[in-house]
Design a protein around this motif. Structure first.
Motif, PDB file in Angstrom:
ATOM      1  N   SER A   1      22.266   5.115  52.947  1.00  0.00           N
ATOM      2  CA  SER A   1      22.071   5.549  54.322  1.00  0.00           C
ATOM      3  C   SER A   1      22.256   7.068  54.349  1.00  0.00           C
ATOM      4  CB  SER A   1      23.049   4.844  55.261  1.00  0.00           C
ATOM      5  OG  SER A   1      24.385   4.991  54.813  1.00  0.00           O
ATOM      6  N   LEU A   2      21.878   7.670  55.443  1.00  0.00           N
ATOM      7  CA  LEU A   2      21.882   9.137  55.505  1.00  0.00           C
ATOM      8  C   LEU A   2      23.284   9.708  55.319  1.00  0.00           C
ATOM      9  CD1 LEU A   2      19.353   9.754  58.412  1.00  0.00           C
ATOM     10  CD2 LEU A   2      18.932   9.894  55.954  1.00  0.00           C
ATOM     11  N   ASP A   3      24.301   8.981  55.749  1.00  0.00           N
ATOM     12  CA  ASP A   3      25.665   9.515  55.647  1.00  0.00           C
ATOM     13  C   ASP A   3      26.251   9.385  54.246  1.00  0.00           C
ATOM     14  OD1 ASP A   3      25.641   6.689  56.238  1.00  0.00           O
ATOM     15  OD2 ASP A   3      27.806   6.799  56.483  1.00  0.00           O
ATOM     16  N   THR A   4      25.638   8.606  53.369  1.00  0.00           N
ATOM     17  CA  THR A   4      26.113   8.503  51.981  1.00  0.00           C
ATOM     18  C   THR A   4      25.188   9.206  51.004  1.00  0.00           C
ATOM     19  OG1 THR A   4      24.948   6.417  51.523  1.00  0.00           O
ATOM     20  CG2 THR A   4      27.148   6.256  52.510  1.00  0.00           C
ATOM     21  N   LEU A   5      24.122   9.790  51.516  1.00  0.00           N
ATOM     22  CA  LEU A   5      23.087  10.361  50.654  1.00  0.00           C
ATOM     23  C   LEU A   5      23.548  11.611  49.926  1.00  0.00           C
ATOM     24  CD1 LEU A   5      20.114  10.415  49.704  1.00  0.00           C
ATOM     25  CD2 LEU A   5      19.541  11.601  51.847  1.00  0.00           C
ATOM     26  N   LYS A   6      24.411  12.405  50.546  1.00  0.00           N
ATOM     27  CA  LYS A   6      24.719  13.718  49.974  1.00  0.00           C
ATOM     28  C   LYS A   6      25.351  13.623  48.594  1.00  0.00           C
ATOM     29  CE  LYS A   6      26.441  18.313  51.006  1.00  0.00           C
ATOM     30  NZ  LYS A   6      27.126  18.542  49.724  1.00  0.00           N
ATOM     31  N   ALA A   7      26.222  12.656  48.374  1.00  0.00           N
ATOM     32  CA  ALA A   7      26.860  12.538  47.062  1.00  0.00           C
ATOM     33  C   ALA A   7      25.820  12.323  45.968  1.00  0.00           C
ATOM     34  CB  ALA A   7      27.871  11.397  47.070  1.00  0.00           C
ATOM     35  N   GLU A   8      24.802  11.524  46.271  1.00  0.00           N
ATOM     36  CA  GLU A   8      23.731  11.297  45.297  1.00  0.00           C
ATOM     37  C   GLU A   8      22.946  12.582  45.046  1.00  0.00           C
ATOM     38  OE1 GLU A   8      20.865   8.943  42.925  1.00  0.00           O
ATOM     39  OE2 GLU A   8      23.015   8.960  43.350  1.00  0.00           O
ATOM     40  N   VAL A   9      22.623  13.289  46.099  1.00  0.00           N
ATOM     41  CA  VAL A   9      21.854  14.526  45.957  1.00  0.00           C
ATOM     42  C   VAL A   9      22.689  15.591  45.251  1.00  0.00           C
ATOM     43  CG1 VAL A   9      20.575  16.314  47.191  1.00  0.00           C
ATOM     44  CG2 VAL A   9      20.474  13.950  47.980  1.00  0.00           C
ATOM     45  N   ASP A  10      23.982  15.651  45.538  1.00  0.00           N
ATOM     46  CA  ASP A  10      24.871  16.581  44.829  1.00  0.00           C
ATOM     47  C   ASP A  10      24.801  16.350  43.326  1.00  0.00           C
ATOM     48  OD1 ASP A  10      25.784  17.723  47.186  1.00  0.00           O
ATOM     49  OD2 ASP A  10      27.640  16.553  47.254  1.00  0.00           O
ATOM     50  N   GLU A  11      24.849  15.086  42.924  1.00  0.00           N
ATOM     51  CA  GLU A  11      24.821  14.749  41.500  1.00  0.00           C
ATOM     52  C   GLU A  11      23.495  15.150  40.869  1.00  0.00           C
ATOM     53  OE1 GLU A  11      25.570  10.843  38.611  1.00  0.00           O
ATOM     54  OE2 GLU A  11      25.281  10.574  40.762  1.00  0.00           O
ATOM     55  N   ILE A  12      22.407  14.864  41.549  1.00  0.00           N
ATOM     56  CA  ILE A  12      21.080  15.218  41.041  1.00  0.00           C
ATOM     57  C   ILE A  12      20.953  16.730  40.868  1.00  0.00           C
ATOM     58  CG2 ILE A  12      18.627  15.269  41.668  1.00  0.00           C
ATOM     59  CD1 ILE A  12      19.149  12.490  43.020  1.00  0.00           C
TER      60      ILE A  12
ATOM     61  N   ALA B   1      23.370  18.951  40.553  1.00  0.00           N
ATOM     62  CA  ALA B   1      24.297  19.437  39.527  1.00  0.00           C
ATOM     63  C   ALA B   1      23.751  19.226  38.123  1.00  0.00           C
ATOM     64  CB  ALA B   1      25.651  18.754  39.677  1.00  0.00           C
ATOM     65  N   LEU B   2      22.963  18.187  37.940  1.00  0.00           N
ATOM     66  CA  LEU B   2      22.376  17.900  36.628  1.00  0.00           C
ATOM     67  C   LEU B   2      21.163  18.766  36.330  1.00  0.00           C
ATOM     68  CD1 LEU B   2      22.670  14.015  36.679  1.00  0.00           C
ATOM     69  CD2 LEU B   2      23.819  15.552  35.064  1.00  0.00           C
ATOM     70  N   GLY B   3      20.682  19.518  37.307  1.00  0.00           N
ATOM     71  CA  GLY B   3      19.542  20.393  37.098  1.00  0.00           C
ATOM     72  C   GLY B   3      18.197  19.726  37.240  1.00  0.00           C
ATOM     73  N   ILE B   4      18.182  18.497  37.757  1.00  0.00           N
ATOM     74  CA  ILE B   4      16.909  17.807  38.006  1.00  0.00           C
ATOM     75  C   ILE B   4      16.208  18.530  39.150  1.00  0.00           C
ATOM     76  CG2 ILE B   4      15.874  15.618  38.766  1.00  0.00           C
ATOM     77  CD1 ILE B   4      18.385  14.262  37.445  1.00  0.00           C
ATOM     78  N   PRO B   5      14.950  18.906  38.995  1.00  0.00           N
ATOM     79  CA  PRO B   5      14.330  19.806  39.973  1.00  0.00           C
ATOM     80  C   PRO B   5      13.760  19.149  41.209  1.00  0.00           C
ATOM     81  CG  PRO B   5      12.823  19.417  38.156  1.00  0.00           C
ATOM     82  CD  PRO B   5      14.099  18.714  37.801  1.00  0.00           C
ATOM     83  N   ALA B   6      13.594  17.803  41.208  1.00  0.00           N
ATOM     84  CA  ALA B   6      12.873  17.172  42.312  1.00  0.00           C
ATOM     85  C   ALA B   6      13.338  15.742  42.521  1.00  0.00           C
ATOM     86  CB  ALA B   6      11.369  17.191  42.040  1.00  0.00           C
ATOM     87  N   VAL B   7      13.210  15.298  43.771  1.00  0.00           N
ATOM     88  CA  VAL B   7      13.448  13.900  44.116  1.00  0.00           C
ATOM     89  C   VAL B   7      12.196  13.354  44.788  1.00  0.00           C
ATOM     90  CG1 VAL B   7      15.934  14.181  44.360  1.00  0.00           C
ATOM     91  CG2 VAL B   7      14.469  14.483  46.373  1.00  0.00           C
ATOM     92  N   LEU B   8      11.993  12.052  44.635  1.00  0.00           N
ATOM     93  CA  LEU B   8      10.897  11.341  45.284  1.00  0.00           C
ATOM     94  C   LEU B   8      11.503  10.380  46.295  1.00  0.00           C
ATOM     95  CD1 LEU B   8       7.911  10.415  45.537  1.00  0.00           C
ATOM     96  CD2 LEU B   8       8.319   8.885  43.598  1.00  0.00           C
ATOM     97  N   LEU B   9      11.170  10.566  47.572  1.00  0.00           N
ATOM     98  CA  LEU B   9      11.797   9.787  48.636  1.00  0.00           C
ATOM     99  C   LEU B   9      10.975   8.569  49.028  1.00  0.00           C
ATOM    100  CD1 LEU B   9      13.217  12.374  51.210  1.00  0.00           C
ATOM    101  CD2 LEU B   9      14.440  11.076  49.456  1.00  0.00           C
ATOM    102  N   PHE B  10      11.674   7.419  49.080  1.00  0.00           N
ATOM    103  CA  PHE B  10      11.147   6.195  49.655  1.00  0.00           C
ATOM    104  C   PHE B  10      12.060   5.801  50.815  1.00  0.00           C
ATOM    105  CE2 PHE B  10       9.838   5.989  45.198  1.00  0.00           C
ATOM    106  CZ  PHE B  10       8.480   5.748  45.331  1.00  0.00           C
ATOM    107  N   GLY B  11      11.468   5.289  51.886  1.00  0.00           N
ATOM    108  CA  GLY B  11      12.257   4.932  53.056  1.00  0.00           C
ATOM    109  C   GLY B  11      12.139   3.474  53.419  1.00  0.00           C
TER     110      GLY B  11
END
Length: 332
Positions: free
Chosen positions: A57-68, A70-80
């Motif tokens: 959910s939107l309120d738990t998303l930041k921890a996942e994005v922080d990890e991505i 920090a690892l230097g991954i340049p992009a995410v692909l969003l599905f809703g």
């Protein structure tokens, strides 16, 4: 020259030599990490058929994005996964849609992290197909036809709404005829000439999508997608599909799935000079995870070999649920 003058093993004798002559090298910049965002609060639920992949959910998303990030991954692909669905997938192009809201948050947190928006309707329609459908019932069984041209308008509205929310790349995955041309025109007409299209140009009607159906809650409620996704037996058709997208204005081409279609990746690479994306799909991910959990394979070795094979075949970019793991392993 032949043996004994020629000894191929000379270039395999040490890790240093092998590294020096290595022809294909994986890099964290090759990867795109898919993310599944959903409605509600406090949601961080593991997808049962995809160990290590979660609904956020939107309120738990930041921890996942922080990890991505920090690892230097340049992009995410969003599905809703929306709270409500309807026949036209209206939550897919709503200003406050789940993908749009997630995009705004990610761009607020990490402006340099690329957000790739999957542009399709299957997660948002109550029938689970990738466009508008005309249904009829025969002997109590529902049948439906996906209406190509009417679907283009809805897909264009979705793409424009995603761009307005801040998406860096539009990735239409619907396989409607003419979708790149329609979306390109819609983006341009709304002032988004600078937004590139990563087209799912060569997308097969594959059995490897099984776990994704659970992840995206997008299984068709009747029929299947074989009238718009490609027959796995066909390769020349892939050239026609890719050429159409090039002529319609695609900026990047994609082959999906990847593992059983390395020959197609190689062929597209040799025929077109646009950046090429390989989608290492859910079924490819899950079968490796399952074998690793049984102790039958070395997960790290198999994953890196598999991803290297995709890049060796010609992929410039790899969308994979292994992105975070691979990024860590490459750091070691």
């Amino acid at each position: 020259m032949s043996f004994p003058i020629t000894r191929h093993r000379r270039l395999r004798g040490s890790a240093g030599i092998r590294g020096m002559v290595r022809e294909t090298v994986l890099n964290v910049l090759d990867f795109v990490q898919p993310i599944f965002v959903t409605y509600g609060t406090g949601v961080r639920n593991e997808i049962s058929s995809m160990p290590g992949v979660y609904h956020f959910s939107l309120d738990t998303l930041k921890a996942e994005v922080d990890e991505i990030a920090a690892l230097g991954i340049p992009a995410v692909l969003l599905f809703g996964i929306p709270e409500t669905k309807d026949a036209i997938g209206s939550s897919g192009f709503a200003e406050d849609g789940i993908v749009q809201e997630a995009t705004r948050l990610i761009k607020q947190w990490y402006p340099e992290l690329l957000v790739v928006a999957d542009t399709c309707l299957c997660e948002f329609t109550d029938h689970g197909h990738c466009g508008m459908v005309h249904t009829h019932t025969v002997d109590g069984v529902v049948h439906g036809d996906v209406i190509n041209d009417a679907s283009l308008e809805l897909l264009t509205r979705t793409a424009v709404s995603q761009a307005k929310a801040g998406a860096d790349i539009i990735a239409p995955s619907n396989m409607m005829d003419g979708f790149v041309e329609a979306i390109r025109a819609g983006l341009d007409d709304n002032g988004f000439e600078h937004i590139p299209i990563m087209s799912y140009s060569v997308k097969y009607a594959s059995a490897f999508y099984g776990p994704f159906r659970e992840a995206a809650d997008s299984a068709p409620q009747f029929g299947n997608r074989k009238t718009y996704q490609m027959d796995p037996a066909n390769v020349r058709e892939a050239l026609r599909e890719a050429e159409s997208d090039v002529l319609e204005g695609a900026d990047m081409l994609m082959v999906k799935p990847a593992l059983a279609y390395l020959d197609v990746i190689r062929m597209i690479r040799e025929q077109f000079d646009l950046p090429l994306v390989a989608y290492n799909v859910s079924g490819e991910y899950s079968m490796v995870k399952a074998a690793a959990q049984q102790g039958w394979i070395n997960e790290q070795a198999v994953v890196l070999e598999m991803l290297t094979g995709m890049k060796r075949a010609g992929a410039d970019i790899i969308i994979t649920y292994f992105s975070k793991d691979a990024a860590r392993w490459l750091r070691e």
